[in-house]
Design a protein around this motif. Structure first.
Motif, PDB file in Angstrom:
ATOM      1  N   GLY A 183      19.499   8.873  -2.706  1.00 50.33           N
ATOM      2  CA  GLY A 183      20.735   8.108  -2.644  1.00 50.33           C
ATOM      3  C   GLY A 183      20.799   7.126  -1.498  1.00 50.33           C
ATOM      4  N   LEU A 184      19.634   6.764  -0.907  1.00 52.21           N
ATOM      5  CA  LEU A 184      19.651   5.758   0.157  1.00 52.21           C
ATOM      6  C   LEU A 184      19.856   4.373  -0.453  1.00 52.21           C
ATOM      7  CD1 LEU A 184      16.663   6.958   2.346  1.00 52.21           C
ATOM      8  CD2 LEU A 184      19.072   7.067   2.926  1.00 52.21           C
ATOM      9  N   SER A 185      20.566   3.505   0.300  1.00 49.54           N
ATOM     10  CA  SER A 185      20.762   2.145  -0.212  1.00 49.54           C
ATOM     11  C   SER A 185      19.442   1.383  -0.120  1.00 49.54           C
ATOM     12  CB  SER A 185      21.830   1.441   0.609  1.00 49.54           C
ATOM     13  OG  SER A 185      21.362   1.250   1.921  1.00 49.54           O
ATOM     14  N   ARG A 186      19.355   0.272  -0.857  1.00 52.27           N
ATOM     15  CA  ARG A 186      18.118  -0.512  -0.853  1.00 52.27           C
ATOM     16  C   ARG A 186      17.780  -1.007   0.542  1.00 52.27           C
ATOM     17  NH1 ARG A 186      15.986  -2.846  -5.250  1.00 52.27           N
ATOM     18  NH2 ARG A 186      15.585  -4.761  -4.124  1.00 52.27           N
ATOM     19  N   ARG A 187      18.818  -1.402   1.280  1.00 53.23           N
ATOM     20  CA  ARG A 187      18.639  -1.910   2.632  1.00 53.23           C
ATOM     21  C   ARG A 187      18.070  -0.824   3.541  1.00 53.23           C
ATOM     22  NH1 ARG A 187      21.468  -5.886   5.559  1.00 53.23           N
ATOM     23  NH2 ARG A 187      21.370  -5.418   7.772  1.00 53.23           N
ATOM     24  N   LYS A 188      18.655   0.370   3.429  1.00 54.31           N
ATOM     25  CA  LYS A 188      18.193   1.501   4.248  1.00 54.31           C
ATOM     26  C   LYS A 188      16.751   1.855   3.898  1.00 54.31           C
ATOM     27  CE  LYS A 188      21.143   4.091   6.927  1.00 54.31           C
ATOM     28  NZ  LYS A 188      22.559   4.222   6.576  1.00 54.31           N
ATOM     29  N   ILE A 189      16.459   1.854   2.587  1.00 54.81           N
ATOM     30  CA  ILE A 189      15.093   2.179   2.161  1.00 54.81           C
ATOM     31  C   ILE A 189      14.115   1.227   2.831  1.00 54.81           C
ATOM     32  CG2 ILE A 189      13.485   2.214   0.204  1.00 54.81           C
ATOM     33  CD1 ILE A 189      15.759   3.104  -1.556  1.00 54.81           C
ATOM     34  N   PHE A 190      14.516  -0.052   2.878  1.00 54.65           N
ATOM     35  CA  PHE A 190      13.587  -1.033   3.436  1.00 54.65           C
ATOM     36  C   PHE A 190      13.435  -0.874   4.943  1.00 54.65           C
ATOM     37  CE2 PHE A 190      11.584  -4.865   4.630  1.00 54.65           C
ATOM     38  CZ  PHE A 190      10.702  -5.056   3.591  1.00 54.65           C
ATOM     39  N   THR A 191      14.584  -0.821   5.655  1.00 56.74           N
ATOM     40  CA  THR A 191      14.479  -0.815   7.114  1.00 56.74           C
ATOM     41  C   THR A 191      14.028   0.540   7.664  1.00 56.74           C
ATOM     42  OG1 THR A 191      16.828  -0.296   7.245  1.00 56.74           O
ATOM     43  CG2 THR A 191      16.203  -2.609   7.460  1.00 56.74           C
ATOM     44  N   ARG A 192      14.386   1.643   6.989  1.00 63.96           N
ATOM     45  CA  ARG A 192      14.077   2.952   7.555  1.00 63.96           C
ATOM     46  C   ARG A 192      12.796   3.546   7.003  1.00 63.96           C
ATOM     47  NH1 ARG A 192      18.845   5.042   9.736  1.00 63.96           N
ATOM     48  NH2 ARG A 192      19.588   3.357  11.048  1.00 63.96           N
ATOM     49  N   ILE A 193      12.377   3.127   5.810  1.00 68.93           N
ATOM     50  CA  ILE A 193      11.219   3.778   5.202  1.00 68.93           C
ATOM     51  C   ILE A 193      10.052   2.818   4.981  1.00 68.93           C
ATOM     52  CG2 ILE A 193      10.399   4.985   3.127  1.00 68.93           C
ATOM     53  CD1 ILE A 193      13.277   6.225   3.100  1.00 68.93           C
ATOM     54  N   ALA A 216       0.817  -1.215   0.000  1.00 71.62           N
ATOM     55  CA  ALA A 216       0.000   0.000   0.000  1.00 71.62           C
ATOM     56  C   ALA A 216       0.856   1.272   0.000  1.00 71.62           C
ATOM     57  CB  ALA A 216      -0.930  -0.006   1.209  1.00 71.62           C
ATOM     58  N   ILE A 217       2.182   1.101   0.130  1.00 73.31           N
ATOM     59  CA  ILE A 217       3.035   2.302   0.197  1.00 73.31           C
ATOM     60  C   ILE A 217       3.081   2.983  -1.164  1.00 73.31           C
ATOM     61  CG2 ILE A 217       5.418   3.081   0.496  1.00 73.31           C
ATOM     62  CD1 ILE A 217       5.693   0.912   2.624  1.00 73.31           C
ATOM     63  N   ASP A 218       2.940   4.303  -1.100  1.00 65.68           N
ATOM     64  CA  ASP A 218       2.980   5.125  -2.309  1.00 65.68           C
ATOM     65  C   ASP A 218       4.342   4.969  -2.992  1.00 65.68           C
ATOM     66  OD1 ASP A 218       2.581   6.976  -4.186  1.00 65.68           O
ATOM     67  OD2 ASP A 218       2.317   8.686  -2.838  1.00 65.68           O
ATOM     68  N   GLN A 219       4.341   4.628  -4.279  1.00 71.24           N
ATOM     69  CA  GLN A 219       5.591   4.424  -5.006  1.00 71.24           C
ATOM     70  C   GLN A 219       6.462   5.688  -4.969  1.00 71.24           C
ATOM     71  OE1 GLN A 219       6.641   1.527  -6.188  1.00 71.24           O
ATOM     72  NE2 GLN A 219       8.561   2.466  -6.823  1.00 71.24           N
ATOM     73  N   GLY A 220       5.816   6.852  -4.917  1.00 75.57           N
ATOM     74  CA  GLY A 220       6.543   8.123  -4.885  1.00 75.57           C
ATOM     75  C   GLY A 220       7.517   8.208  -3.716  1.00 75.57           C
ATOM     76  N   ILE A 221       7.095   7.638  -2.552  1.00 80.83           N
ATOM     77  CA  ILE A 221       7.959   7.680  -1.369  1.00 80.83           C
ATOM     78  C   ILE A 221       9.249   6.908  -1.643  1.00 80.83           C
ATOM     79  CG2 ILE A 221       8.149   6.925   1.024  1.00 80.83           C
ATOM     80  CD1 ILE A 221       5.143   7.361   1.289  1.00 80.83           C
ATOM     81  N   ILE A 222       9.112   5.730  -2.277  1.00 77.80           N
ATOM     82  CA  ILE A 222      10.288   4.905  -2.557  1.00 77.80           C
ATOM     83  C   ILE A 222      11.162   5.586  -3.614  1.00 77.80           C
ATOM     84  CG2 ILE A 222      11.023   2.645  -3.405  1.00 77.80           C
ATOM     85  CD1 ILE A 222       8.341   1.583  -2.246  1.00 77.80           C
ATOM     86  N   ASP A 223      10.512   6.157  -4.620  1.00 72.36           N
ATOM     87  CA  ASP A 223      11.264   6.892  -5.650  1.00 72.36           C
ATOM     88  C   ASP A 223      12.074   8.018  -5.016  1.00 72.36           C
ATOM     89  OD1 ASP A 223      10.244   5.265  -7.539  1.00 72.36           O
ATOM     90  OD2 ASP A 223       8.680   6.649  -8.224  1.00 72.36           O
ATOM     91  N   ALA A 224      11.416   8.757  -4.122  1.00 78.45           N
ATOM     92  CA  ALA A 224      12.089   9.879  -3.468  1.00 78.45           C
ATOM     93  C   ALA A 224      13.297   9.400  -2.686  1.00 78.45           C
ATOM     94  CB  ALA A 224      11.111  10.594  -2.540  1.00 78.45           C
ATOM     95  N   ALA A 225      13.138   8.245  -1.981  1.00 74.21           N
ATOM     96  CA  ALA A 225      14.240   7.712  -1.193  1.00 74.21           C
ATOM     97  C   ALA A 225      15.393   7.295  -2.099  1.00 74.21           C
ATOM     98  CB  ALA A 225      13.754   6.521  -0.372  1.00 74.21           C
ATOM     99  N   GLU A 226      15.049   6.692  -3.252  1.00 77.55           N
ATOM    100  CA  GLU A 226      16.099   6.257  -4.180  1.00 77.55           C
ATOM    101  C   GLU A 226      16.846   7.459  -4.736  1.00 77.55           C
ATOM    102  OE1 GLU A 226      13.974   3.784  -6.892  1.00 77.55           O
ATOM    103  OE2 GLU A 226      14.628   1.938  -5.893  1.00 77.55           O
ATOM    104  N   VAL A 227      16.096   8.509  -5.068  1.00 77.41           N
ATOM    105  CA  VAL A 227      16.717   9.729  -5.603  1.00 77.41           C
ATOM    106  C   VAL A 227      17.650  10.339  -4.564  1.00 77.41           C
ATOM    107  CG1 VAL A 227      16.215  12.094  -6.317  1.00 77.41           C
ATOM    108  CG2 VAL A 227      14.898  10.204  -7.256  1.00 77.41           C
TER     109      VAL A 227
END
Lengths: 223, 223
Positions: free
Chosen positions: B126-136, B113-124
């Protein structure tokens, strides 16, 4: 040592156990469905006092362990009323009441899923409350409720395994007996688990077919 | 017919200790099942089809086999493997694994249900995939799935009564001992039924409050 091996007769025992589970499941599901629908009717017609009692009862049954309900009926009722209750009777009473509580909740939310405007419009046309229930509420509510009901049935099939605790010789009890005789827990409980799994899958499959059939009239068939 | 609750008074302390054991088992199992559920939810939403399949089989299997069979599988099977753990640990392990299957579904729904925009923003950023998962991803998913996780917990409290069948004297097990001392099964089990219902009611109230508190910034979205 001779009796610690598996024999071909064990297969018959397992089949008998599964049969007990399925028979009790079918009987209690049917009784539970009828009682639950009856409770929903009490609520639909807003019968004073009775409607509150029914809601309270279903909350109590939903929010307490089936095991404790089984103990209450099997050990408690005979002690209070000085009557004889066999394990199968106790299991039937408990599982029926438990299923009824969940059916009641599903039926109530299915009825509430229908917009008030429909009922009001029908009432304006002078249709009686019974006719509203029969021609407007029930067909729509049934289509809404069939999914949750199938999920409930799959769950109730698993709940039947608890009746072994009060001494009904069902699949779990047979598993216990075989486990104690052969001392091969992995084999025994894997087989028992897979039998339950297969039965649950069968119920889910039949439910899905039934659901598709109910929805067939509203499905888009293409041009 | 004779109904007298006062005979329970001397045993209340004993029952309270049983309730403590139930609470401890459920608290540990809740942590275990959320960890298990999060891991399985990761596997089920991962890009690897093998991981997805394994996770699906786990969820399917443990949801469709009765808990009592799973419990016996662990209780009688683990010593066979040379793993000797007490009934409490076995119960917590079994509850965690079974609860994990249910928790994974709700956490997975939270992730999807997480908005894809949030993940896109995190990737932009420069967060690592691991950080994106555990922190966001995980904090958001856990936050929105507090309510369904609450019903997993309530189910766990009710299911924990089955631990009494492997000699663990939690609330239901203690009640059985009180029955064998007082010969008053009806009174004991009625009180037990109400105690479980009250307990789960309080838990569901607490979960609703927690849900409101955690999601206070998006009240209109989640209600």
């Amino acid at each position: 040592m001779r009796f610690s091996d598996f024999t071909s007769y064990d297969l018959i025992l397992l089949a008998q156990g599964l049969g007990t589970n399925i028979a009790l499941f079918l009987v209690t599901s049917l009784i539970g469905l009828l009682i639950g629908l009856g409770w929903a009717l009490v609520r639909f017609y807003r019968v004073p006092v009775l409607a509150q009692i029914v809601t309270f009862l279903s909350e109590l049954l939903k929010n307490s362990p089936v095991l404790v309900q089984l103990f209450l009926v099997f050990f408690g009722l005979p002690a209070l009323l000085h009557i004889r209750v066999t394990p199968v009777t106790a299991a039937t009473i408990t599982l029926s009441a438990n299923t009824a509580a969940f059916v009641y909740v599903i039926a109530v939310s299915a009825i509430e899923s229908i917009e008030r405007e429909q009922v009001e419009a029908a009432r304006v046309f002078g249709i009686t409350r019974w006719q509203v229930l029969r021609h407007i509420v029930t067909p729509q509510a049934a289509a809404f409720a069939v999914g949750p009901l199938v999920a409930l049935l799959v769950n109730q099939l698993q709940v039947t395994s608890l009746i072994s605790v009060i001494g009904v010789v069902d699949l779990t009890k047979i598993g216990h007996i075989l486990n104690m005789r052969t001392l091969k827990p992995f084999v025994v409980w894997t087989v028992v688990g897979l039998l339950y799994y297969g039965a649950a899958k069968l119920v889910a499959l039949l439910g899905e077919r039934f659901e598709n059939r109910l929805r067939a009239h509203s499905a888009w068939r293409g041009l | 017919m004779h109904f007298d609750l006062s005979i329970l008074l001397p045993h209340l302390g004993f029952l309270a200790r049983g309730a403590e054991l139930t609470a401890a088992a459920c608290a540990l199992s809740l942590v275990g099942s959320v960890v298990m559920g999060a891991l399985v939810a990761i596997a089920r939403t991962s890009a690897s089809s093998t991981l997805r399949r394994i996770a699906f089989i786990y969820v399917d299997l443990f949801r469709n086999v009765p808990f009592i069979v799973q419990l016996f599988f662990f209780y009688y099977g683990l010593p066979e493997l040379g793993i000797y753990i007490d009934a409490f640990t076995t119960g917590v392990v079994a509850l965690s694994i079974a609860g994990g299957a249910y928790a994974s579904d709700t956490i997975r729904a939270g992730i999807l249900a997480i908005d894809q925009g949030i993940i896109d923003a995190a990737e932009v950023s420069g967060l690592s995939r691991r950080k994106i998962f555990t922190r966001i991803v995980l904090p958001i998913a856990l936050r929105t799935s507090v309510r369904p996780l609450g019903s997993v917990l309530i189910n766990m409290i009710l299911t924990s009564s089955i631990l009494s069948t492997i000699t663990l004297n939690e609330l239901t097990g203690s009640a059985q001992i009180v029955v064998s001392q007082t010969y008053r099964p009806f009174e004991v089990y009625v009180v037990l039924l109400c105690a479980y219902a009250a307990l789960t009611y309080l838990v569901s109230l607490a979960v609703t409050l927690l849900h409101r508190h955690l999601n206070r910034d998006m009240m209109e979205a989640v209600g």
